[in-house]
Design a protein around this motif. Structure first.
Motif, PDB file in Angstrom:
ATOM      1  N   GLU A  65     -15.282  -6.275  -8.890  1.00  0.00           N
ATOM      2  CA  GLU A  65     -14.434  -5.790  -7.800  1.00  0.00           C
ATOM      3  C   GLU A  65     -12.991  -6.158  -8.072  1.00  0.00           C
ATOM      4  O   GLU A  65     -12.694  -7.247  -8.562  1.00  0.00           O
ATOM      5  CB  GLU A  65     -14.842  -6.432  -6.478  1.00  0.00           C
ATOM      6  N   PHE A  66     -12.075  -5.239  -7.737  1.00  0.00           N
ATOM      7  CA  PHE A  66     -10.637  -5.478  -7.844  1.00  0.00           C
ATOM      8  C   PHE A  66     -10.017  -5.093  -6.502  1.00  0.00           C
ATOM      9  O   PHE A  66      -9.654  -3.944  -6.279  1.00  0.00           O
ATOM     10  CB  PHE A  66     -10.054  -4.649  -8.993  1.00  0.00           C
ATOM     11  N   PRO A  67      -9.940  -6.059  -5.556  1.00  0.00           N
ATOM     12  CA  PRO A  67      -9.399  -5.752  -4.231  1.00  0.00           C
ATOM     13  C   PRO A  67      -7.884  -5.995  -4.173  1.00  0.00           C
ATOM     14  O   PRO A  67      -7.374  -6.990  -4.697  1.00  0.00           O
ATOM     15  CB  PRO A  67     -10.135  -6.726  -3.318  1.00  0.00           C
ATOM     16  N   PHE A  68      -7.173  -5.064  -3.545  1.00  0.00           N
ATOM     17  CA  PHE A  68      -5.724  -5.215  -3.395  1.00  0.00           C
ATOM     18  C   PHE A  68      -5.255  -4.497  -2.135  1.00  0.00           C
ATOM     19  O   PHE A  68      -5.906  -3.587  -1.631  1.00  0.00           O
ATOM     20  CB  PHE A  68      -4.984  -4.686  -4.628  1.00  0.00           C
ATOM     21  N   TYR A  69      -4.104  -4.961  -1.635  1.00  0.00           N
ATOM     22  CA  TYR A  69      -3.460  -4.334  -0.490  1.00  0.00           C
ATOM     23  C   TYR A  69      -2.389  -3.390  -1.008  1.00  0.00           C
ATOM     24  O   TYR A  69      -1.638  -3.726  -1.918  1.00  0.00           O
ATOM     25  CB  TYR A  69      -2.809  -5.383   0.414  1.00  0.00           C
ATOM     26  N   PHE A  70      -2.319  -2.203  -0.401  1.00  0.00           N
ATOM     27  CA  PHE A  70      -1.334  -1.200  -0.793  1.00  0.00           C
ATOM     28  C   PHE A  70      -0.508  -0.834   0.420  1.00  0.00           C
ATOM     29  O   PHE A  70      -1.035  -0.555   1.488  1.00  0.00           O
ATOM     30  CB  PHE A  70      -2.033   0.043  -1.351  1.00  0.00           C
ATOM     31  N   GLN A  71       0.799  -0.838   0.243  1.00  0.00           N
ATOM     32  CA  GLN A  71       1.737  -0.430   1.286  1.00  0.00           C
ATOM     33  C   GLN A  71       2.460   0.796   0.732  1.00  0.00           C
ATOM     34  O   GLN A  71       3.198   0.691  -0.247  1.00  0.00           O
ATOM     35  CB  GLN A  71       2.711  -1.573   1.594  1.00  0.00           C
ATOM     36  N   PRO A  72       2.211   1.987   1.287  1.00  0.00           N
ATOM     37  CA  PRO A  72       2.674   3.218   0.660  1.00  0.00           C
ATOM     38  C   PRO A  72       4.147   3.584   0.856  1.00  0.00           C
ATOM     39  O   PRO A  72       4.616   4.492   0.187  1.00  0.00           O
ATOM     40  CB  PRO A  72       1.781   4.287   1.281  1.00  0.00           C
ATOM     41  N   SER A  73       4.891   2.914   1.719  1.00  0.00           N
ATOM     42  CA  SER A  73       6.265   3.348   1.961  1.00  0.00           C
ATOM     43  C   SER A  73       7.126   3.157   0.718  1.00  0.00           C
ATOM     44  O   SER A  73       6.884   2.280  -0.107  1.00  0.00           O
ATOM     45  CB  SER A  73       6.866   2.620   3.162  1.00  0.00           C
ATOM     46  N   GLY A  74       8.143   3.997   0.597  1.00  0.00           N
ATOM     47  CA  GLY A  74       9.013   3.949  -0.574  1.00  0.00           C
ATOM     48  C   GLY A  74       8.233   4.311  -1.821  1.00  0.00           C
ATOM     49  O   GLY A  74       7.490   5.279  -1.843  1.00  0.00           O
ATOM     50  N   GLN A  75       8.385   3.526  -2.877  1.00  0.00           N
ATOM     51  CA  GLN A  75       7.642   3.748  -4.120  1.00  0.00           C
ATOM     52  C   GLN A  75       6.258   3.118  -4.071  1.00  0.00           C
ATOM     53  O   GLN A  75       5.474   3.261  -4.998  1.00  0.00           O
ATOM     54  CB  GLN A  75       8.428   3.179  -5.302  1.00  0.00           C
ATOM     55  N   GLY A  76       5.978   2.380  -2.996  1.00  0.00           N
ATOM     56  CA  GLY A  76       4.695   1.701  -2.854  1.00  0.00           C
ATOM     57  C   GLY A  76       4.760   0.272  -3.361  1.00  0.00           C
ATOM     58  O   GLY A  76       5.569  -0.064  -4.235  1.00  0.00           O
ATOM     59  N   THR A  77       3.932  -0.579  -2.788  1.00  0.00           N
ATOM     60  CA  THR A  77       3.843  -1.985  -3.167  1.00  0.00           C
ATOM     61  C   THR A  77       2.374  -2.372  -3.158  1.00  0.00           C
ATOM     62  O   THR A  77       1.625  -1.944  -2.283  1.00  0.00           O
ATOM     63  CB  THR A  77       4.598  -2.873  -2.156  1.00  0.00           C
ATOM     64  N   ILE A  78       1.983  -3.199  -4.123  1.00  0.00           N
ATOM     65  CA  ILE A  78       0.621  -3.727  -4.171  1.00  0.00           C
ATOM     66  C   ILE A  78       0.681  -5.245  -4.135  1.00  0.00           C
ATOM     67  O   ILE A  78       1.533  -5.859  -4.786  1.00  0.00           O
ATOM     68  CB  ILE A  78      -0.130  -3.241  -5.435  1.00  0.00           C
ATOM     69  N   LEU A  79      -0.216  -5.833  -3.342  1.00  0.00           N
ATOM     70  CA  LEU A  79      -0.433  -7.280  -3.316  1.00  0.00           C
ATOM     71  C   LEU A  79      -1.901  -7.498  -3.628  1.00  0.00           C
ATOM     72  O   LEU A  79      -2.769  -6.901  -2.985  1.00  0.00           O
ATOM     73  CB  LEU A  79      -0.126  -7.863  -1.930  1.00  0.00           C
ATOM     74  N   LEU A  80      -2.197  -8.325  -4.624  1.00  0.00           N
ATOM     75  CA  LEU A  80      -3.588  -8.626  -4.940  1.00  0.00           C
ATOM     76  C   LEU A  80      -4.179  -9.460  -3.820  1.00  0.00           C
ATOM     77  O   LEU A  80      -3.518 -10.362  -3.290  1.00  0.00           O
ATOM     78  CB  LEU A  80      -3.695  -9.373  -6.266  1.00  0.00           C
ATOM     79  N   LYS A  81      -5.397  -9.185  -3.427  1.00  0.00           N
ATOM     80  CA  LYS A  81      -6.006  -9.896  -2.306  1.00  0.00           C
ATOM     81  C   LYS A  81      -6.105 -11.393  -2.583  1.00  0.00           C
ATOM     82  O   LYS A  81      -5.899 -12.207  -1.689  1.00  0.00           O
ATOM     83  CB  LYS A  81      -7.392  -9.319  -1.991  1.00  0.00           C
ATOM     84  N   ASN A  82      -6.369 -11.774  -3.836  1.00  0.00           N
ATOM     85  CA  ASN A  82      -6.496 -13.201  -4.162  1.00  0.00           C
ATOM     86  C   ASN A  82      -5.157 -13.857  -4.475  1.00  0.00           C
ATOM     87  O   ASN A  82      -5.101 -15.051  -4.724  1.00  0.00           O
ATOM     88  CB  ASN A  82      -7.473 -13.403  -5.323  1.00  0.00           C
ATOM     89  N   LYS A  83      -4.065 -13.097  -4.478  1.00  0.00           N
ATOM     90  CA  LYS A  83      -2.736 -13.654  -4.742  1.00  0.00           C
ATOM     91  C   LYS A  83      -1.692 -12.824  -3.990  1.00  0.00           C
ATOM     92  O   LYS A  83      -0.850 -12.155  -4.600  1.00  0.00           O
ATOM     93  CB  LYS A  83      -2.459 -13.637  -6.243  1.00  0.00           C
ATOM     94  N   PRO A  84      -1.712 -12.847  -2.654  1.00  0.00           N
ATOM     95  CA  PRO A  84      -0.850 -11.954  -1.876  1.00  0.00           C
ATOM     96  C   PRO A  84       0.637 -12.277  -1.934  1.00  0.00           C
ATOM     97  O   PRO A  84       1.451 -11.480  -1.479  1.00  0.00           O
ATOM     98  CB  PRO A  84      -1.392 -12.091  -0.451  1.00  0.00           C
ATOM     99  N   SER A  85       1.022 -13.390  -2.536  1.00  0.00           N
ATOM    100  CA  SER A  85       2.439 -13.705  -2.640  1.00  0.00           C
ATOM    101  C   SER A  85       3.097 -13.020  -3.844  1.00  0.00           C
ATOM    102  O   SER A  85       4.311 -13.042  -3.985  1.00  0.00           O
ATOM    103  CB  SER A  85       2.639 -15.218  -2.753  1.00  0.00           C
ATOM    104  N   GLU A  86       2.294 -12.393  -4.692  1.00  0.00           N
ATOM    105  CA  GLU A  86       2.802 -11.755  -5.910  1.00  0.00           C
ATOM    106  C   GLU A  86       2.904 -10.251  -5.703  1.00  0.00           C
ATOM    107  O   GLU A  86       1.905  -9.572  -5.468  1.00  0.00           O
ATOM    108  CB  GLU A  86       1.837 -12.076  -7.062  1.00  0.00           C
TER     109      GLU A  86
END
Length: 93
Positions: A65-86
């Motif tokens: 499994e590769f879980p991540f958070y995606f925020q689509p505004s602008g060009q988009g941003t991804i934060l890895l679920k196990n390292k959300p500060s990156e």
């Protein structure tokens, strides 16, 4: 697309998402390609972020499994679920 971070733990690494494949690149130039078997999508947080979980087969044909958070505004941003500060950003063509 290809995603990169300036975070110290993953500087020089990348991952690439395609419809049927996920690839991980290491800072020393190795690239590992894996077949995607499925993915899940869930709205989370304040509804601005979407939690995706990509399921893929590793070299031993085990499901990972590769879980991540995606925020689509602008060009988009991804934060890895196990390292959300990156913060991960998509390469621009």
């Amino acid at each position: 697309g290809v995603w990169r971070t300036q975070g110290l733990d993953h500087r020089g690494a990348f991952f690439e998402l395609k419809k049927d494949r996920i690839s991980f690149g290491t800072p020393d130039g190795e690239v590992f390609h894996h077949a995607i078997t499925k993915f899940d999508r869930k709205k989370e947080w304040d509804k601005a972020w979407i939690l995706y979980t990509v399921y893929y087969l590793n070299e031993s044909s085990q499901t990972c499994e590769f879980p991540f958070y995606f925020q689509p505004s602008g060009q988009g941003t991804i934060l890895l679920k196990n390292k959300p500060s990156e913060v991960w950003s998509k390469d621009q063509p």
